[in-house]
Design a protein around this motif. Structure first.
Motif, PDB file in Angstrom:
ATOM      1  N   SER A  50      21.236  61.917 -37.068  1.00 58.54           N
ATOM      2  CA  SER A  50      20.135  61.250 -36.344  1.00 58.54           C
ATOM      3  C   SER A  50      19.508  60.180 -37.234  1.00 58.54           C
ATOM      4  O   SER A  50      19.228  59.063 -36.783  1.00 58.54           O
ATOM      5  N   THR A  51      19.285  60.532 -38.508  1.00 53.69           N
ATOM      6  CA  THR A  51      18.721  59.546 -39.445  1.00 53.69           C
ATOM      7  C   THR A  51      19.646  58.343 -39.574  1.00 53.69           C
ATOM      8  O   THR A  51      19.205  57.187 -39.512  1.00 53.69           O
ATOM      9  N   ALA A  52      20.954  58.608 -39.743  1.00 56.65           N
ATOM     10  CA  ALA A  52      21.913  57.507 -39.927  1.00 56.65           C
ATOM     11  C   ALA A  52      21.931  56.600 -38.699  1.00 56.65           C
ATOM     12  O   ALA A  52      21.941  55.371 -38.817  1.00 56.65           O
ATOM     13  N   ARG A  53      21.892  57.199 -37.504  1.00 49.81           N
ATOM     14  CA  ARG A  53      21.921  56.402 -36.271  1.00 49.81           C
ATOM     15  C   ARG A  53      20.662  55.545 -36.124  1.00 49.81           C
ATOM     16  O   ARG A  53      20.730  54.385 -35.740  1.00 49.81           O
ATOM     17  N   CYS A  54      19.505  56.121 -36.459  1.00 50.82           N
ATOM     18  CA  CYS A  54      18.258  55.338 -36.370  1.00 50.82           C
ATOM     19  C   CYS A  54      18.306  54.170 -37.352  1.00 50.82           C
ATOM     20  O   CYS A  54      17.901  53.048 -37.016  1.00 50.82           O
ATOM     21  N   LEU A  55      18.796  54.416 -38.566  1.00 52.09           N
ATOM     22  CA  LEU A  55      18.855  53.338 -39.566  1.00 52.09           C
ATOM     23  C   LEU A  55      19.808  52.236 -39.097  1.00 52.09           C
ATOM     24  O   LEU A  55      19.524  51.049 -39.269  1.00 52.09           O
ATOM     25  N   ALA A  56      20.925  52.630 -38.498  1.00 51.69           N
ATOM     26  CA  ALA A  56      21.869  51.628 -37.995  1.00 51.69           C
ATOM     27  C   ALA A  56      21.187  50.783 -36.909  1.00 51.69           C
ATOM     28  O   ALA A  56      21.342  49.562 -36.863  1.00 51.69           O
ATOM     29  N   ALA A  57      20.387  51.442 -36.061  1.00 50.06           N
ATOM     30  CA  ALA A  57      19.682  50.705 -34.996  1.00 50.06           C
ATOM     31  C   ALA A  57      18.639  49.751 -35.570  1.00 50.06           C
ATOM     32  O   ALA A  57      18.200  48.824 -34.902  1.00 50.06           O
ATOM     33  N   LEU A  58      18.241  50.004 -36.824  1.00 55.60           N
ATOM     34  CA  LEU A  58      17.273  49.117 -37.493  1.00 55.60           C
ATOM     35  C   LEU A  58      17.991  48.068 -38.339  1.00 55.60           C
ATOM     36  O   LEU A  58      17.359  47.375 -39.144  1.00 55.60           O
ATOM     37  N   GLY A  59      19.298  47.994 -38.208  1.00 56.21           N
ATOM     38  CA  GLY A  59      20.050  46.930 -38.869  1.00 56.21           C
ATOM     39  C   GLY A  59      20.629  47.290 -40.228  1.00 56.21           C
ATOM     40  O   GLY A  59      21.236  46.441 -40.884  1.00 56.21           O
ATOM     41  N   GLU A  83      14.061  44.548 -35.886  1.00 56.87           N
ATOM     42  CA  GLU A  83      13.448  45.282 -34.764  1.00 56.87           C
ATOM     43  C   GLU A  83      14.532  45.943 -33.913  1.00 56.87           C
ATOM     44  O   GLU A  83      15.480  45.271 -33.503  1.00 56.87           O
ATOM     45  N   PRO A  84      14.411  47.235 -33.643  1.00 58.54           N
ATOM     46  CA  PRO A  84      15.442  47.888 -32.829  1.00 58.54           C
ATOM     47  C   PRO A  84      15.363  47.422 -31.374  1.00 58.54           C
ATOM     48  O   PRO A  84      14.277  47.162 -30.868  1.00 58.54           O
ATOM     49  N   GLU A  85      16.528  47.336 -30.731  1.00 53.22           N
ATOM     50  CA  GLU A  85      16.546  46.868 -29.347  1.00 53.22           C
ATOM     51  C   GLU A  85      16.133  47.952 -28.370  1.00 53.22           C
ATOM     52  O   GLU A  85      15.838  47.698 -27.218  1.00 53.22           O
ATOM     53  N   ASP A  86      16.204  49.199 -28.854  1.00 58.17           N
ATOM     54  CA  ASP A  86      15.955  50.322 -27.943  1.00 58.17           C
ATOM     55  C   ASP A  86      15.101  51.367 -28.675  1.00 58.17           C
ATOM     56  O   ASP A  86      14.858  51.262 -29.880  1.00 58.17           O
ATOM     57  N   VAL A  87      14.720  52.393 -27.938  1.00 57.82           N
ATOM     58  CA  VAL A  87      13.983  53.530 -28.489  1.00 57.82           C
ATOM     59  C   VAL A  87      14.854  54.216 -29.557  1.00 57.82           C
ATOM     60  O   VAL A  87      16.067  54.319 -29.392  1.00 57.82           O
ATOM     61  N   LEU A  88      14.236  54.662 -30.655  1.00 56.30           N
ATOM     62  CA  LEU A  88      14.977  55.376 -31.705  1.00 56.30           C
ATOM     63  C   LEU A  88      14.946  56.869 -31.396  1.00 56.30           C
ATOM     64  O   LEU A  88      13.867  57.452 -31.237  1.00 56.30           O
ATOM     65  N   ASP A  89      16.125  57.481 -31.334  1.00 58.52           N
ATOM     66  CA  ASP A  89      16.209  58.905 -30.991  1.00 58.52           C
ATOM     67  C   ASP A  89      16.383  59.737 -32.260  1.00 58.52           C
ATOM     68  O   ASP A  89      17.438  59.700 -32.895  1.00 58.52           O
ATOM     69  N   CYS A  90      15.352  60.492 -32.634  1.00 57.20           N
ATOM     70  CA  CYS A  90      15.385  61.308 -33.859  1.00 57.20           C
ATOM     71  C   CYS A  90      15.964  62.694 -33.591  1.00 57.20           C
ATOM     72  O   CYS A  90      15.972  63.539 -34.496  1.00 57.20           O
ATOM     73  N   GLN A 107       6.587  47.585 -41.764  1.00 52.83           N
ATOM     74  CA  GLN A 107       7.430  46.495 -41.241  1.00 52.83           C
ATOM     75  C   GLN A 107       6.739  45.805 -40.061  1.00 52.83           C
ATOM     76  O   GLN A 107       6.217  46.485 -39.180  1.00 52.83           O
ATOM     77  N   PRO A 108       6.818  44.490 -39.999  1.00 47.77           N
ATOM     78  CA  PRO A 108       6.190  43.778 -38.871  1.00 47.77           C
ATOM     79  C   PRO A 108       7.067  43.828 -37.620  1.00 47.77           C
ATOM     80  O   PRO A 108       7.472  42.804 -37.082  1.00 47.77           O
ATOM     81  N   LEU A 109       7.380  45.025 -37.173  1.00 44.52           N
ATOM     82  CA  LEU A 109       8.296  45.226 -36.037  1.00 44.52           C
ATOM     83  C   LEU A 109       7.662  46.213 -35.086  1.00 44.52           C
ATOM     84  O   LEU A 109       6.812  47.006 -35.496  1.00 44.52           O
ATOM     85  N   LEU A 110       8.152  46.233 -33.855  1.00 42.11           N
ATOM     86  CA  LEU A 110       7.715  47.269 -32.922  1.00 42.11           C
ATOM     87  C   LEU A 110       8.844  48.282 -32.768  1.00 42.11           C
ATOM     88  O   LEU A 110       9.985  47.893 -32.512  1.00 42.11           O
ATOM     89  N   ALA A 111       8.534  49.546 -32.954  1.00 43.12           N
ATOM     90  CA  ALA A 111       9.549  50.582 -32.769  1.00 43.12           C
ATOM     91  C   ALA A 111       8.950  51.767 -32.026  1.00 43.12           C
ATOM     92  O   ALA A 111       7.776  52.104 -32.204  1.00 43.12           O
ATOM     93  N   VAL A 112       9.771  52.391 -31.184  1.00 43.53           N
ATOM     94  CA  VAL A 112       9.362  53.595 -30.456  1.00 43.53           C
ATOM     95  C   VAL A 112      10.282  54.722 -30.895  1.00 43.53           C
ATOM     96  O   VAL A 112      11.507  54.573 -30.868  1.00 43.53           O
ATOM     97  N   LEU A 113       9.690  55.830 -31.350  1.00 46.17           N
ATOM     98  CA  LEU A 113      10.491  56.958 -31.836  1.00 46.17           C
ATOM     99  C   LEU A 113      10.325  58.141 -30.911  1.00 46.17           C
ATOM    100  O   LEU A 113       9.194  58.531 -30.586  1.00 46.17           O
ATOM    101  N   THR A 114      11.457  58.711 -30.508  1.00 49.80           N
ATOM    102  CA  THR A 114      11.380  59.915 -29.681  1.00 49.80           C
ATOM    103  C   THR A 114      12.361  60.957 -30.205  1.00 49.80           C
ATOM    104  O   THR A 114      12.977  60.761 -31.263  1.00 49.80           O
ATOM    105  N   GLY A 115      12.471  62.078 -29.490  1.00 42.73           N
ATOM    106  CA  GLY A 115      13.373  63.128 -29.933  1.00 42.73           C
ATOM    107  C   GLY A 115      13.629  64.099 -28.809  1.00 42.73           C
ATOM    108  O   GLY A 115      13.239  63.846 -27.656  1.00 42.73           O
TER     109      GLY A 115
END
Ligand code: S3P
Length: 433
Positions: A50-59, A83-90, A107-115
């Motif tokens: 989950s961590t690796a996937r979220c980091l990939a979504a953050l570039g 900035e991630p294009e979608d919600v980050l799934d933890c 970070q000057p980005l908008l991110a939404v984290l869910t699980g």
């Protein structure tokens, strides 16, 4: 669903899966470094993926093929995430959500984290409050207390924060945000929680030190990349230590275990109960103590667990209730209300699961007590999707009279090969690391 019964004799030598806390941090901090980091033997489990996937979504560029024992991360620097294009799934992982929130606050980005449903019930106000105080825009459901979590970071200032809970996840979230603040941050907690973040950030060149009961963090310009080999997880060794000391004819040797003193409470507790647990071959590797653990059948007695010992054994306390069933006298665990806000309410779950095995457990708002000895009889257990409860039920099944069936065990979260290892141990085989 898995079926277990008690083996007559246990002789085992094994390596348990790599440390979950260190694996998360190595990926997260590697993504913030200037250049390429290498992580040998990261824990390949659902939480760390989950961590690796979220980091990939953050570039971040992470190369970690399925089944590979090495992850390579090309860090983009402290300010290089996108900035991630979608919600980050933890997923099921509180560590992913809370540590990422600390990073994103800078970070000057908008991110939404869910699980998943379990993570969406867990308290986030404990990180929302300090991160807001530092100047980040952070909000969440239910009065800023439950995920999903929305973070828009940037322009942080330092705080002096006294956390009401001893939590490495909260401490790490603040420490990570503090790297981006424009001054010195101080953080205090009621008693020391695991300190992998402090050790790893310091090894990467950050200025992070302890001053009495506080940790003090300076802003950072850059982090140097890291090369780290992750040792075995004492939280995954703990089920086998408890199985060995409770079983009448057992000897278990677990090699290559992280023995950071903020994590070794279970060894102290089992020894206080009369458990024969020895540390062998103690050495330092990658800034952390590592060694082997040997445990064998023991005459156990009741013990009291409270205070500073609690955070040092937080994920292992349910197993202490099981050990208490094989001890003479009363075992009491107090000051452990944090157990109620883990992947499940682990105080209620300990009562319910051991109750199904026929054990009487007295429950308190902040712990439990077991009057031993009490025999266990095999049962059908629903572990409720909490990996530590699945493993508790598995080990209890290997110590009970009759047959036990476990469903909803969720062991893929931290110990995907748990059932394979349990059958190998029960068959008296060595388990390859
Ligand atoms: C963890 C810290 C602990 C622990 C969790 C992993 C970490 O939580 O229960 O399994 O990696 O920092 P808290 O420190 O929030 O109690």
């Amino acid at each position: 669903m898995t079926t277990i019964s008690r083996p007559p004799r246990i002789r085992a030598r094994l390596r348990v899966p790599s440390d979950k806390s260190i694996s998360h941090r190595a990926l997260l901090f590697g993504a913030l470094a200037d250049g390429a980091s290498v992580v040998e033997r990261p824990l390949d489990s659902a939480d760390v993926r989950s961590t690796a996937r979220c980091l990939a979504a953050l570039g971040a560029e992470i190369v970690w093929p399925p089944g590979s024992e090495r992850a390579s991360i090309r860090g983009r620097g402290l300010h290089g995430l996108s900035e991630p294009e979608d919600v980050l799934d933890c997923g099921n992982s509180g560590t992913t959500m809370r540590l990422l929130a600390g990073i994103l606050a800078g970070q000057p980005l908008l991110a939404v984290l869910t699980g998943d449903a379990s993570l969406r019930r867990r308290p986030m106000d404990r990180i929302v409050r300090p991160l807001q105080e530092m100047g980040a825009t952070v909000f969440a459901r239910m009065g800023n207390s439950r995920p999903p979590l929305v973070v828009r970071g940037g322009n942080l200032h330092p705080i002096s924060y006294r956390s009401p809970v001893a939590s490495a996840q909260v401490k790490s979230a603040v420490a990570l945000a503090a790297l981006f603040a424009d001054g010195t941050t101080r953080y205090e907690e009621p008693s020391p929680s695991r300190d992998h973040t402090e050790r790893m950030l310091a090894a990467m060149g950050a200025s992070i030190r302890t001053e009495g009961k506080a940790i003090v963090i300076e802003p950072a310009d850059r982090l140097t990349p890291l090369t780290i080999r992750v040792p075995g997880d004492i939280s995954s060794a703990a089920p086998w230590l408890v199985l060995a000391v409770c079983h009448p004819d057992a000897e278990v040797l677990i090699e290559d275990v992280n023995l950071n003193p903020t994590r070794t409470g279970i060894i102290d507790i089992l020894r206080a109960m009369g458990g024969e647990v020895a540390v062998l071959d103690l050495r330092h590797e990658g800034g952390e103590p590592v060694g082997a653990l040997a445990a064998r059948s023991s005459q156990l007695r009741g013990a009291e667990v409270a205070g500073a010992l609690v955070p040092r054994a937080i994920d292992e306390l349910p197993l202490v209730a099981l050990a208490a069933c094989f001890a003479q006298g009363r075992t009491v665990v107090r000051d452990a209300a944090e157990l109620r806000v883990k992947e499940s309410d682990r105080i209620a779950m300990v009562g319910a699961i051991l109750g199904r095995f026929g054990v009487r457990v007295e429950l308190f708002p902040d712990g439990f007590a077991v009057e031993g000895p009490q025999p266990l009889r095999g049962a059908r257990i629903d572990a409720g999707g909490d990996h530590r409860m699945g493993m508790l039920a598995g080990v209890a099944g290997a110590l009970a009279d009759g047959e036990t069936r476990v469903l909803n065990d969720a062991v893929e979260v931290s110990y995907p090969a748990f059932w394979r290892d349990l059958s190998a141990i029960a068959a008296g085989e060595g388990v390859p690391g």
